[in-house]
Design an enzyme around this catalytic site. Structure first.
Site, short mmCIF file in Angstrom:
data_model
loop_
_atom_site.label_atom_id
_atom_site.label_comp_id
_atom_site.label_asym_id
_atom_site.label_seq_id
_atom_site.Cartn_x
_atom_site.Cartn_y
_atom_site.Cartn_z
N PHE A 148 -49.75 -33.15 7.95
CA PHE A 148 -48.47 -32.80 7.51
C PHE A 148 -48.12 -33.50 6.18
O PHE A 148 -47.26 -33.22 5.33
CB PHE A 148 -47.54 -32.92 8.69
CG PHE A 148 -47.23 -34.36 8.56
CD1 PHE A 148 -46.04 -35.05 8.17
CD2 PHE A 148 -47.68 -35.26 9.75
CE1 PHE A 148 -45.51 -36.36 8.00
CE2 PHE A 148 -47.11 -36.48 9.85
CZ PHE A 148 -46.00 -37.18 9.14
N LYS A 172 -56.66 -24.37 6.91
CA LYS A 172 -55.73 -24.65 8.44
C LYS A 172 -55.07 -25.84 8.09
O LYS A 172 -55.08 -26.87 8.52
CB LYS A 172 -56.48 -24.75 9.39
CG LYS A 172 -55.82 -24.46 10.86
CD LYS A 172 -54.62 -25.00 11.05
CE LYS A 172 -54.73 -26.01 11.76
NZ LYS A 172 -53.38 -26.83 11.98
N GLU A 175 -49.14 -27.24 10.85
CA GLU A 175 -48.22 -26.40 11.25
C GLU A 175 -46.71 -26.83 11.17
O GLU A 175 -45.55 -26.08 11.07
CB GLU A 175 -48.22 -25.75 12.71
CG GLU A 175 -48.34 -27.06 13.61
CD GLU A 175 -49.42 -27.73 14.02
OE1 GLU A 175 -50.07 -28.19 13.03
OE2 GLU A 175 -49.64 -28.12 15.00
N ARG A 176 -46.45 -28.12 10.46
CA ARG A 176 -45.17 -28.57 10.30
C ARG A 176 -44.81 -28.32 8.77
O ARG A 176 -43.50 -28.34 8.88
CB ARG A 176 -45.27 -30.20 10.79
CG ARG A 176 -45.51 -30.27 12.17
CD ARG A 176 -45.37 -31.81 12.67
NE ARG A 176 -46.79 -32.28 12.83
CZ ARG A 176 -47.07 -33.58 13.03
NH1 ARG A 176 -46.28 -34.49 12.99
NH2 ARG A 176 -48.48 -33.91 13.46
N SER A 225 -55.10 -37.71 12.22
CA SER A 225 -55.24 -39.16 12.96
C SER A 225 -56.49 -39.29 13.58
O SER A 225 -57.32 -38.29 13.61
CB SER A 225 -54.05 -38.94 13.90
OG SER A 225 -54.24 -37.77 14.73
N CYS A 280 -51.20 -42.09 4.36
CA CYS A 280 -52.54 -42.96 4.96
C CYS A 280 -52.86 -44.21 4.04
O CYS A 280 -53.58 -45.12 4.59
CB CYS A 280 -53.37 -42.32 5.12
SG CYS A 280 -54.18 -41.60 3.64
N GLU A 382 -51.63 -47.32 14.47
CA GLU A 382 -50.80 -47.10 13.28
C GLU A 382 -49.32 -46.65 13.76
O GLU A 382 -49.40 -45.89 14.76
CB GLU A 382 -51.65 -45.78 12.65
CG GLU A 382 -50.93 -45.06 11.69
CD GLU A 382 -51.87 -43.96 11.18
OE1 GLU A 382 -52.29 -43.00 11.95
OE2 GLU A 382 -51.91 -43.85 9.82
P1 NAD Z 1 -52.78 -34.82 13.21
O1 NAD Z 1 -54.16 -35.62 13.73
O2 NAD Z 1 -51.79 -34.77 14.33
O3 NAD Z 1 -52.78 -33.21 12.60
C1 NAD Z 1 -53.99 -33.19 11.81
C2 NAD Z 1 -54.39 -31.74 11.72
O4 NAD Z 1 -55.14 -31.55 13.24
C3 NAD Z 1 -53.27 -30.85 11.88
O5 NAD Z 1 -53.77 -29.57 10.98
C4 NAD Z 1 -52.98 -30.50 13.14
O6 NAD Z 1 -52.73 -28.87 13.61
C5 NAD Z 1 -54.47 -30.40 13.89
N1 NAD Z 1 -54.21 -30.93 15.37
C6 NAD Z 1 -53.31 -31.62 15.71
N2 NAD Z 1 -53.57 -32.00 17.08
C7 NAD Z 1 -54.90 -31.44 17.34
C8 NAD Z 1 -55.51 -31.12 18.50
N3 NAD Z 1 -55.24 -31.69 19.68
N4 NAD Z 1 -56.73 -30.71 18.46
C9 NAD Z 1 -57.17 -30.18 17.36
N5 NAD Z 1 -56.55 -30.06 16.09
C10 NAD Z 1 -55.55 -30.80 16.17
O7 NAD Z 1 -52.18 -35.64 12.08
P2 NAD Z 1 -50.76 -35.77 11.21
O8 NAD Z 1 -49.79 -36.09 12.18
O9 NAD Z 1 -50.44 -34.05 10.82
O10 NAD Z 1 -51.05 -36.41 9.99
C11 NAD Z 1 -50.63 -37.99 10.15
C12 NAD Z 1 -52.01 -38.53 10.31
O11 NAD Z 1 -53.11 -38.17 9.34
C13 NAD Z 1 -52.06 -40.17 10.33
O12 NAD Z 1 -52.99 -40.77 11.25
C14 NAD Z 1 -52.53 -40.30 8.88
O13 NAD Z 1 -53.10 -41.99 8.69
C15 NAD Z 1 -53.57 -39.38 8.66
N6 NAD Z 1 -53.89 -39.20 7.33
C16 NAD Z 1 -55.18 -39.73 6.93
C17 NAD Z 1 -55.80 -39.71 5.85
C18 NAD Z 1 -57.06 -40.03 5.26
O14 NAD Z 1 -57.25 -39.61 4.17
N7 NAD Z 1 -57.70 -41.32 6.08
C19 NAD Z 1 -54.80 -39.04 4.72
C20 NAD Z 1 -53.57 -38.55 5.23
C21 NAD Z 1 -53.18 -38.76 6.52
#
Ligand code: NAD
Length: 497
Positions: A148, A172, A175-176, A225, A280, A382
């Site tokens: 998101f 994909k 969804e937020r 994450s 991140c 985190e």
């Molecule tokens: P998230 O892991 O909750 O979601 C990421 C994606 O995974 C979304 O598209 C979501 O729909 C999907 N998803 C969520 N739950 C899932 C599940 N159980 N099984 C399969 N897919 C699932 O992350 P977020 O809250 O949207 O974003 C924040 C996180 O992203 C933080 O941990 C941040 O550090 C990380 N991030 C990392 C980078 C990097 O380049 N390393 C960059 C930006 C964000």
């Protein structure tokens, strides 16, 4: 209520069986509902993507580059409306939303030079009459699953190189905040891309699993994450795909005694609290070296926090806005409580922050902890919110050990005037991206982005030449044109001698 649908080739539509609320974090109100897709939606998207891919890959790269060029112009032209759309769903302030779009735009810009980036290698005369050359070819259909926190930048990190090299791409997004990805796909069509080259499917775990298992998808890029990144990596690889999966972070800012402290505090404030800490590459840990540095840093941070303005995402004076959802707000506040319970000193408490007229908004005030230690779970994990933790180090070696030993290894920064210390730090620290007097060292678009340890699973980083390598496979041709002489028909294992 506004409905947000998938963006499929030919405008195909599926009545959603499930939906998810999209909030305006500044007001706390639901502003739209996004469709949560399933296997049938994905099957349709993959079929469209497969149908157009050979034609797209066969187009000469300069023509694909022209589409990228036009796409870049359209994003620039629509910058203000895209930024407002983004801010309204994410909560970051509009200027920050422009930065999000701009960093993605720069990857599109890089991809406008794709003919050059796609060039292979050539060795003339590798043996008698033998020349060797390599070419990079597209994989087929690629998919991207994005978080998101950067709803423009991260989709563009993936989609632009994937598409520029000749793949078709299914995104994909989170969804937020799903509206900006749809709008980008619309602009891409307007830029002259054939239908089906870039499609957007919305959804949650069900859609992610469908993507990971789909035999028609050759490669998956994920950012989110760490636990989910690891899951995506394992499941995608198990089904034979190429996968890169970037995860979470806990980035440290090392503050040496000789640092320009006013500049450093300014940088740390922006990097720790900007975008409500939902980056991140944020700097949620400050590591002053020596007690005197710690005391001076702490005082200056307290003074700077006092002046920090939190507001709604459209407030031009606000330095940061609300966090993305009520659930996330609660999670951050729980972490603050955990820090207190574990014995850290809560110097500034951002819990219970309320903005007049926006009492339902998902705001968290800036928080500052001092005397945080490495055994605390609030340090190890985190938090992803506007919470800065001071971990005091007695000397350079102890400071270097902190990011080096941490489970995450995304980014790190050192603030110093000492070139030797900076060089030593950059050489030895076990982290993927290092800033020297630069708080958020996100690589420019012609380099590549990627962390170490639990911040990234799989090979190849995002965008730049690493992105080109991830989204292509290399083919090597060894060619001989016989001259009809005596040695031509020898059935031997060829050697080059
Ligand atoms: P998230 O892991 O909750 O979601 C990421 C994606 O995974 C979304 O598209 C979501 O729909 C999907 N998803 C969520 N739950 C899932 C599940 N159980 N099984 C399969 N897919 C699932 O992350 P977020 O809250 O949207 O974003 C924040 C996180 O992203 C933080 O941990 C941040 O550090 C990380 N991030 C990392 C980078 C990097 O380049 N390393 C960059 C930006 C964000």
């Amino acid at each position: 209520m506004r409905q947000i649908d998938h963006f499929l080739s030919g405008g195909a539509s599926f009545a959603p069986k499930r939906t998810s609320d999209v909030f305006n974090p500044s007001t706390g109100q639901v502003q739209a509902q996004v469709a949560l897709g399933d296997q049938a939606v994905l099957d349709a998207a993959v079929a469209n993507a497969q149908a157009v891919q050979p034609k797209w890959a066969a187009m000469n790269p300069q023509r694909r580059a022209r589409v990228m060029f036009k796409f870049k112009e359209l994003i620039e032209k629509n910058m203000q409306s895209l930024a407002e759309m983004l801010a309204a769903e994410h909560g970051k302030v509009v200027d920050d939303a422009k930065g999000d779009i701009q960093r993605g735009l720069e990857v599109v810009e890089f991809c406008a030079g794709i003919p050059h980036a796609l060039k292979g290698e050539y060795s003339q005369g590798a043996g008698p009459g033998i020349d060797v050359y390599s070419m990079r070819q597209a994989l087929g259909v690629g998919a991207g699953i994005t978080p998101f926190n950067f709803p423009a930048m991260i989709p563009l990190w993936m989609a632009a190189p994937a598409i520029a090299v000749g793949n078709t791409f299914i995104l994909k997004p989170s969804e937020r905040d799903p509206s900006v990805p749809n709008r980008l796909a619309e602009l891409f069509l307007e830029a002259g891309a054939p239908e089906g080259v870039l499609q957007v499917v919305h959804g949650d775990k069900e859609m992610v699993d469908a993507i990971l298992d789909h035999p028609g998808i050759a490669a998956v890029s994920f950012v989110g994450s760490s636990d989910i990144a690891q899951y995506v990596y394992s499941r995608g690889v198990a089904s034979g795909k190429r996968v890169q999966a970037m995860g979470g972070a806990k980035n440290h800012a090392i503050v040496m005694p000789d640092a320009d402290l006013d500049q450093t505090v300014n940088d740390i404030m922006g990097a720790a609290y900007g975008s409500a800490g939902e980056r991140c590459m944020a700097l949620p840990v400050a590591v002053p070296v020596g007690e005197e540095t710690a005391e001076r840093l702490r005082e200056k941070l307290i003074a700077a926090i006092d002046k920090l303005k939190v507001g709604i995402s459209t407030d031009p004076e606000a330095q940061y806005g609300p966090v993305v959802t009520a659930i996330h707000k609660q999670k951050i506040e729980n972490w603050i409580q955990t820090g207190v319970d574990e014995g850290a000193e809560l110097v500034v408490d951002g819990r219970g922050f309320s903005l007049q007229g926006y009492e339902e908004g998902f705001f968290v005030g800036p928080s500052l902890f001092d005397h945080v230690t490495t055994d605390m779970s609030a340090y190890k994990e985190e938090i992803f919110g506007p919470v800065l933790q001071i971990v005091r180090a007695k000397d350079f070696e102890e400071a270097l050990e902190l990011p080096t030993r941490h489970q995450y290894g995304n980014g790190v920064a050192i603030f110093t005037r000492n070139g030797h210390a900076a060089r030593e730090f950059a050489q030895r620290v076990q982290v993927g991206m290092v800033g020297i007097n630069v708080p958020i060292p996100v690589p420019v678009s012609y380099h590549s982005f990627g962390g170490w340890k639990r911040s990234a699973f799989g090979d190849h980083n995002q965008y730049g030449m690493e992105g080109i390598r991830f989204w292509t496979k290399t083919k090597l041709v060894t060619q001989r044109w016989p001259d009809g002489g005596a040695g031509d028909s020898a059935f031997i294992i060829p050697t080059m001698g």
